[in-house]
Design a protein around this motif. Structure first.
Motif, PDB file in Angstrom:
ATOM      1  N   LYS A 144     -13.818  40.250 -70.008  1.00  0.00           N
ATOM      2  CA  LYS A 144     -14.363  39.940 -68.684  1.00  0.00           C
ATOM      3  C   LYS A 144     -14.362  41.164 -67.770  1.00  0.00           C
ATOM      4  O   LYS A 144     -15.255  41.335 -66.940  1.00  0.00           O
ATOM      5  N   TYR A 145     -13.371  42.035 -67.915  1.00  0.00           N
ATOM      6  CA  TYR A 145     -13.224  43.182 -67.011  1.00  0.00           C
ATOM      7  C   TYR A 145     -13.052  44.475 -67.812  1.00  0.00           C
ATOM      8  O   TYR A 145     -12.150  45.273 -67.544  1.00  0.00           O
ATOM      9  N   THR A 146     -13.933  44.681 -68.767  1.00  0.00           N
ATOM     10  CA  THR A 146     -13.833  45.818 -69.678  1.00  0.00           C
ATOM     11  C   THR A 146     -13.790  47.152 -68.939  1.00  0.00           C
ATOM     12  O   THR A 146     -14.586  47.405 -68.029  1.00  0.00           O
ATOM     13  N   ASP A 147     -12.834  47.998 -69.345  1.00  0.00           N
ATOM     14  CA  ASP A 147     -12.696  49.371 -68.844  1.00  0.00           C
ATOM     15  C   ASP A 147     -12.481  49.446 -67.334  1.00  0.00           C
ATOM     16  O   ASP A 147     -12.955  50.363 -66.659  1.00  0.00           O
ATOM     17  N   THR A 148     -11.787  48.463 -66.784  1.00  0.00           N
ATOM     18  CA  THR A 148     -11.348  48.511 -65.390  1.00  0.00           C
ATOM     19  C   THR A 148      -9.823  48.396 -65.373  1.00  0.00           C
ATOM     20  O   THR A 148      -9.189  48.211 -66.414  1.00  0.00           O
ATOM     21  N   ASP A 149      -9.231  48.477 -64.188  1.00  0.00           N
ATOM     22  CA  ASP A 149      -7.779  48.331 -64.096  1.00  0.00           C
ATOM     23  C   ASP A 149      -7.314  46.946 -64.522  1.00  0.00           C
ATOM     24  O   ASP A 149      -6.141  46.752 -64.856  1.00  0.00           O
ATOM     25  N   ALA A 150      -8.236  45.983 -64.501  1.00  0.00           N
ATOM     26  CA  ALA A 150      -7.888  44.625 -64.928  1.00  0.00           C
ATOM     27  C   ALA A 150      -7.949  44.458 -66.443  1.00  0.00           C
ATOM     28  O   ALA A 150      -7.565  43.409 -66.959  1.00  0.00           O
ATOM     29  N   ASP A 151      -8.429  45.469 -67.137  1.00  0.00           N
ATOM     30  CA  ASP A 151      -8.486  45.447 -68.601  1.00  0.00           C
ATOM     31  C   ASP A 151      -7.109  45.837 -69.140  1.00  0.00           C
ATOM     32  O   ASP A 151      -6.642  46.949 -68.884  1.00  0.00           O
ATOM     33  N   PRO A 152      -6.439  44.950 -69.881  1.00  0.00           N
ATOM     34  CA  PRO A 152      -5.078  45.265 -70.349  1.00  0.00           C
ATOM     35  C   PRO A 152      -4.995  46.560 -71.146  1.00  0.00           C
ATOM     36  O   PRO A 152      -4.016  47.295 -71.039  1.00  0.00           O
ATOM     37  N   HIS A 153      -6.016  46.834 -71.971  1.00  0.00           N
ATOM     38  CA  HIS A 153      -6.023  48.082 -72.744  1.00  0.00           C
ATOM     39  C   HIS A 153      -7.255  48.907 -72.393  1.00  0.00           C
ATOM     40  O   HIS A 153      -8.100  49.200 -73.233  1.00  0.00           O
TER      41      HIS A 153
END
Length: 315
Positions: A144-153
């Protein structure tokens, strides 16, 4: 008399000019005060700092040292039935992640009856990658939030972080915040997942990409996360997990297998590809792409739902 009038006029003009200057200075101070306060408040906001989870670091070190020692034993004293047991355990854990936590529970790319779900839950537990609920939540947030701070990895933090380092650090606050917004109601209603979460909590670990038995087609998977094959390849040799799911489908334990038609792939490639294969854009299906975590995501595009192929339907 005229001179006196000129003096009075000059005095008044000077006073008016002084008043104007004072008013302008006062206005500047009033306008600049909130801005300076805003800047100070921004400076005072705490920045995210990496916090190492030493327990996980020690566990990873233990696993890797054990793997090195195991490799030594493999070439010296290990017996053939130990090798078979090792391979069985390895692939059981991998199938638990790929066919279970990933394709079934995260992306809902197919459905499974309770015997298959129990088997996959046991296999996922063997993999030592935490319980299904947390695995699914983290992976849905990743999509859902790829490559943002919300992306776990978040891959923007480097290869090591996105591969294994993220498991050794405290989660970014955005991961926790956005993770709380992900719909997990389907797992909360699944008795198999609920039971595992309550009674079994395996330790975090990871599987090496080269042995991921069909999970390596990452770009395709992010475009069509709900495709149970996770790739456009039809070869079992490159996608063992698909063979496992198809095998259970023949038993009637796996059903409603979602996949993508060649026409859908062509349309998407023509619209968002690099132009090396398809050059024309099908404007009839042109729309803004939204990140989705899988089937039943509220942001899923109606055309994708309509055009998806569903195999082994069970009414």
């Amino acid at each position: 008399m005229v001179k006196d009038l000129h003096k009075i006029s000059a005095t008044l003009s000077l006073k008016e000019l002084q008043q104007d200057i004072l008013q302008e200075n006062s206005t500047i101070r009033e306008e600049s005060w909130p801005m300076s306060n805003l800047q100070n408040s921004q400076k005072s906001e705490p920045k995210y700092k990496w916090k190492i989870v030493w327990k996980n670091v020690i566990i990873f070190l233990y696993f890797h040292i054990g793997a090195i020692y195991g490799a030594y034993l493999f070439f010296t004293v290990v017996r053939w039935y130990t090798v078979i047991f090792c391979l069985f355990t390895l692939y059981s854990g991998l199938v638990g992640i790929t066919a279970g936590a990933h394709r079934l529970w995260t992306h809902k790319s197919y459905k499974a009856k309770w015997p298959m779900r129990v088997i996959l839950m046991i296999c996922q537990t063997i993999a030592f990658q935490n319980h299904i609920y947390e695995w699914v939540r983290d992976h849905r947030v990743h999509h859902k939030y790829t490559d943002t701070d919300a992306d776990p990895h978040n891959a923007k933090r480097g290869f090591f972080f996105s591969h294994i380092g993220w498991l050794m650090l405290k989660k970014h606050p955005d991961v926790i915040k956005k993770g709380a917004t992900i719909d997990m109601s389907d797992l909360e209603k699944d008795p198999v997942v609920v039971w595992q979460r309550k009674y079994i909590s395996p330790t975090d670990s990871y599987s090496v990409g080269i042995t991921a038995i069909g999970e390596g087609w990452h770009n395709y998977h992010h475009v069509f996360p709900w495709d149970y094959k996770t790739s456009e390849l039809n070869s079992y040799s490159m996608n063992f997990t698909t063979a496992v799911i198809d095998g259970f489908a023949k038993l009637g334990w796996a059903y409603d297998l979602k996949t993508v038609s060649p026409e859908m792939i062509q349309r998407r490639a023509a619209r968002t590809g690099d132009g090396t294969k398809y050059h024309l854009i099908d404007h009839e299906y042109e729309h803004t792409s939204n990140n989705v975590w899988g089937w039943d995501d509220s942001d899923m595009i109606p055309e994708d739902i309509q055009d998806a192929k569903i195999l082994n339907k069970c009414d």
